[in-house]
Write a protein that holds these residues in place. Structure first.
Motif, mmCIF file in Angstrom:
data_model
loop_
_atom_site.group_PDB
_atom_site.id
_atom_site.type_symbol
_atom_site.label_atom_id
_atom_site.label_comp_id
_atom_site.label_asym_id
_atom_site.label_seq_id
_atom_site.Cartn_x
_atom_site.Cartn_y
_atom_site.Cartn_z
ATOM 1 N N ASP A 4 -7.337 55.764 -46.006
ATOM 2 C CA ASP A 4 -7.132 54.704 -45.011
ATOM 3 C C ASP A 4 -6.602 55.328 -43.733
ATOM 4 O OD1 ASP A 4 -6.095 52.365 -43.563
ATOM 5 O OD2 ASP A 4 -6.296 51.318 -45.476
ATOM 6 N N ASP A 5 -7.118 54.909 -42.590
ATOM 7 C CA ASP A 5 -6.662 55.457 -41.316
ATOM 8 C C ASP A 5 -5.335 54.858 -40.858
ATOM 9 O OD1 ASP A 5 -8.239 53.063 -40.873
ATOM 10 O OD2 ASP A 5 -8.122 53.493 -38.734
ATOM 11 N N SER A 6 -4.892 53.779 -41.482
ATOM 12 C CA SER A 6 -3.631 53.137 -41.113
ATOM 13 C C SER A 6 -2.479 53.715 -41.925
ATOM 14 C CB SER A 6 -3.724 51.628 -41.361
ATOM 15 O OG SER A 6 -2.426 51.045 -41.332
ATOM 16 N N ARG A 10 -1.453 52.907 -45.849
ATOM 17 C CA ARG A 10 -1.340 54.002 -46.821
ATOM 18 C C ARG A 10 0.026 53.994 -47.485
ATOM 19 N NH1 ARG A 10 -3.519 57.240 -42.659
ATOM 20 N NH2 ARG A 10 -1.554 58.357 -42.471
ATOM 21 N N SER A 29 -8.595 59.806 -43.364
ATOM 22 C CA SER A 29 -9.975 59.544 -42.943
ATOM 23 C C SER A 29 -10.901 59.731 -44.138
ATOM 24 C CB SER A 29 -10.394 60.494 -41.820
ATOM 25 O OG SER A 29 -10.530 61.819 -42.313
ATOM 26 N N ASP A 48 -10.320 52.117 -47.452
ATOM 27 C CA ASP A 48 -10.437 51.154 -46.365
ATOM 28 C C ASP A 48 -11.891 51.121 -45.897
ATOM 29 O OD1 ASP A 48 -9.714 49.389 -44.295
ATOM 30 O OD2 ASP A 48 -9.234 51.034 -42.929
ATOM 31 N N GLU A 50 -12.949 49.824 -42.679
ATOM 32 C CA GLU A 50 -13.032 50.104 -41.241
ATOM 33 C C GLU A 50 -12.184 51.318 -40.871
ATOM 34 O OE1 GLU A 50 -13.616 46.171 -38.840
ATOM 35 O OE2 GLU A 50 -11.914 45.942 -40.209
ATOM 36 N N MET A 51 -12.868 52.445 -40.647
ATOM 37 C CA MET A 51 -12.204 53.672 -40.206
ATOM 38 C C MET A 51 -13.076 54.323 -39.140
ATOM 39 S SD MET A 51 -10.822 55.385 -43.768
ATOM 40 C CE MET A 51 -12.343 55.204 -44.713
ATOM 41 N N ASP A 55 -17.118 55.293 -42.305
ATOM 42 C CA ASP A 55 -16.390 54.132 -42.820
ATOM 43 C C ASP A 55 -16.324 54.176 -44.349
ATOM 44 O OD1 ASP A 55 -18.898 53.268 -43.749
ATOM 45 O OD2 ASP A 55 -19.065 51.642 -42.302
ATOM 46 N N THR A 78 -10.065 45.790 -47.389
ATOM 47 C CA THR A 78 -10.460 45.454 -46.023
ATOM 48 C C THR A 78 -10.023 44.060 -45.622
ATOM 49 O OG1 THR A 78 -12.361 45.330 -44.523
ATOM 50 C CG2 THR A 78 -12.707 44.589 -46.776
#
Length: 118
Positions: A4-6, A10, A29, A48, A50-51, A55, A78
Protein backbone atom coordinates in the motif's frame (compact mmCIF):
# COMPACT_ATOMS: atom_id res chain seq x y z
CA UNK A 1 2.75 -8.78 3.04
CA UNK A 2 0.93 -5.46 2.95
CA UNK A 3 1.34 -3.55 -0.31
CA UNK A 4 0.00 0.00 0.00
CA UNK A 5 1.34 3.45 -0.86
CA UNK A 6 -0.34 4.99 2.20
CA UNK A 7 1.86 4.88 5.30
CA UNK A 8 -1.20 5.33 7.53
CA UNK A 9 -3.00 2.37 5.98
CA UNK A 10 0.11 0.18 6.10
CA UNK A 11 0.59 0.96 9.81
CA UNK A 12 -3.09 0.38 10.68
CA UNK A 13 -3.30 -2.96 8.84
CA UNK A 14 0.08 -4.02 10.20
CA UNK A 15 -0.94 -3.22 13.77
CA UNK A 16 -4.18 -5.21 13.46
CA UNK A 17 -2.43 -8.22 11.92
CA UNK A 18 0.51 -8.21 14.35
CA UNK A 19 -1.88 -7.98 17.30
CA UNK A 20 -3.59 -11.09 15.92
CA UNK A 21 -0.26 -12.94 15.84
CA UNK A 22 0.72 -12.55 12.19
CA UNK A 23 4.21 -11.62 11.01
CA UNK A 24 3.96 -8.70 8.60
CA UNK A 25 6.22 -7.17 5.97
CA UNK A 26 5.45 -3.90 4.25
CA UNK A 27 5.87 -2.60 0.72
CA UNK A 28 5.14 1.00 -0.29
CA UNK A 29 4.49 0.15 -3.95
CA UNK A 30 3.45 -2.76 -6.14
CA UNK A 31 6.91 -2.79 -7.67
CA UNK A 32 8.56 -3.06 -4.24
CA UNK A 33 6.05 -5.74 -3.27
CA UNK A 34 6.89 -7.84 -6.33
CA UNK A 35 10.59 -7.53 -5.62
CA UNK A 36 10.10 -8.69 -2.02
CA UNK A 37 7.72 -11.46 -3.08
CA UNK A 38 10.34 -12.88 -5.41
CA UNK A 39 12.90 -12.95 -2.57
CA UNK A 40 10.74 -14.30 0.28
CA UNK A 41 7.76 -16.59 0.79
CA UNK A 42 4.57 -15.00 2.11
CA UNK A 43 1.29 -16.47 3.26
CA UNK A 44 -0.89 -13.66 1.90
CA UNK A 45 -0.77 -10.43 -0.07
CA UNK A 46 -2.95 -7.56 1.19
CA UNK A 47 -2.92 -5.10 -1.71
CA UNK A 48 -4.24 -1.58 -2.21
CA UNK A 49 -5.90 -1.02 -5.59
CA UNK A 50 -5.01 2.63 -6.18
CA UNK A 51 -1.24 3.16 -6.19
CA UNK A 52 1.06 5.22 -8.40
CA UNK A 53 2.80 3.18 -11.07
CA UNK A 54 1.48 -0.36 -11.01
CA UNK A 55 -1.92 -0.62 -9.32
CA UNK A 56 -3.22 -3.50 -7.21
CA UNK A 57 -4.90 -5.19 -10.18
CA UNK A 58 -1.55 -5.20 -12.00
CA UNK A 59 0.23 -6.55 -8.92
CA UNK A 60 -2.16 -9.48 -8.63
CA UNK A 61 -2.01 -10.16 -12.37
CA UNK A 62 1.80 -10.33 -12.10
CA UNK A 63 1.62 -12.61 -9.05
CA UNK A 64 -0.86 -14.96 -10.73
CA UNK A 65 1.39 -15.27 -13.80
CA UNK A 66 4.47 -16.16 -11.72
CA UNK A 67 4.78 -19.93 -11.04
CA UNK A 68 6.56 -19.23 -7.72
CA UNK A 69 3.84 -16.86 -6.45
CA UNK A 70 0.61 -17.90 -8.14
CA UNK A 71 -0.70 -19.97 -5.22
CA UNK A 72 -0.38 -17.21 -2.59
CA UNK A 73 -3.76 -15.75 -1.61
CA UNK A 74 -4.30 -12.05 -2.33
CA UNK A 75 -6.89 -9.63 -0.98
CA UNK A 76 -7.55 -6.22 -2.51
CA UNK A 77 -8.20 -3.32 -0.15
CA UNK A 78 -9.75 -0.18 -1.62
CA UNK A 79 -12.23 2.63 -1.36
CA UNK A 80 -13.52 1.73 -4.85
CA UNK A 81 -16.86 0.05 -4.17
CA UNK A 82 -18.28 -0.63 -7.63
CA UNK A 83 -19.28 -3.87 -9.28
CA UNK A 84 -16.80 -3.09 -12.09
CA UNK A 85 -13.86 -2.79 -9.69
CA UNK A 86 -14.85 -5.97 -7.87
CA UNK A 87 -15.10 -7.78 -11.22
CA UNK A 88 -11.66 -6.49 -12.22
CA UNK A 89 -10.26 -7.77 -8.94
CA UNK A 90 -11.83 -11.16 -9.47
CA UNK A 91 -10.63 -11.27 -13.08
CA UNK A 92 -7.08 -10.45 -11.93
CA UNK A 93 -7.21 -13.38 -9.51
CA UNK A 94 -7.90 -11.72 -6.14
CA UNK A 95 -9.27 -14.02 -3.44
CA UNK A 96 -11.31 -11.21 -1.92
CA UNK A 97 -12.13 -7.52 -1.96
CA UNK A 98 -12.25 -5.34 1.16
CA UNK A 99 -13.88 -1.92 0.93
CA UNK A 100 -12.21 0.58 3.27
CA UNK A 101 -15.34 2.53 4.24
CA UNK A 102 -17.02 -0.77 5.24
CA UNK A 103 -13.98 -1.96 7.21
CA UNK A 104 -14.75 -4.27 10.11
CA UNK A 105 -11.74 -5.57 12.03
CA UNK A 106 -13.39 -8.84 13.07
CA UNK A 107 -14.51 -9.62 9.51
CA UNK A 108 -11.09 -8.55 8.20
CA UNK A 109 -9.26 -10.99 10.48
CA UNK A 110 -11.78 -13.75 9.75
CA UNK A 111 -11.29 -13.32 6.00
CA UNK A 112 -7.52 -13.46 6.38
CA UNK A 113 -7.74 -16.44 8.72
CA UNK A 114 -9.66 -18.38 6.07
CA UNK A 115 -6.89 -17.81 3.53
CA UNK A 116 -3.68 -18.22 5.48
CA UNK A 117 -2.17 -20.50 8.07
CA UNK A 118 -0.04 -18.81 10.68
Amino acid sequence: MIVDDSLTTRMLESSILESAGYQVELAASAEEGLELARQNRYGLFLVDVEMPGMDGFGFITQVRSDPQLCDIPALLVTSLDTAEHKRRGSDAGANGYIVKNEFDQTAFLAQIGELVLR
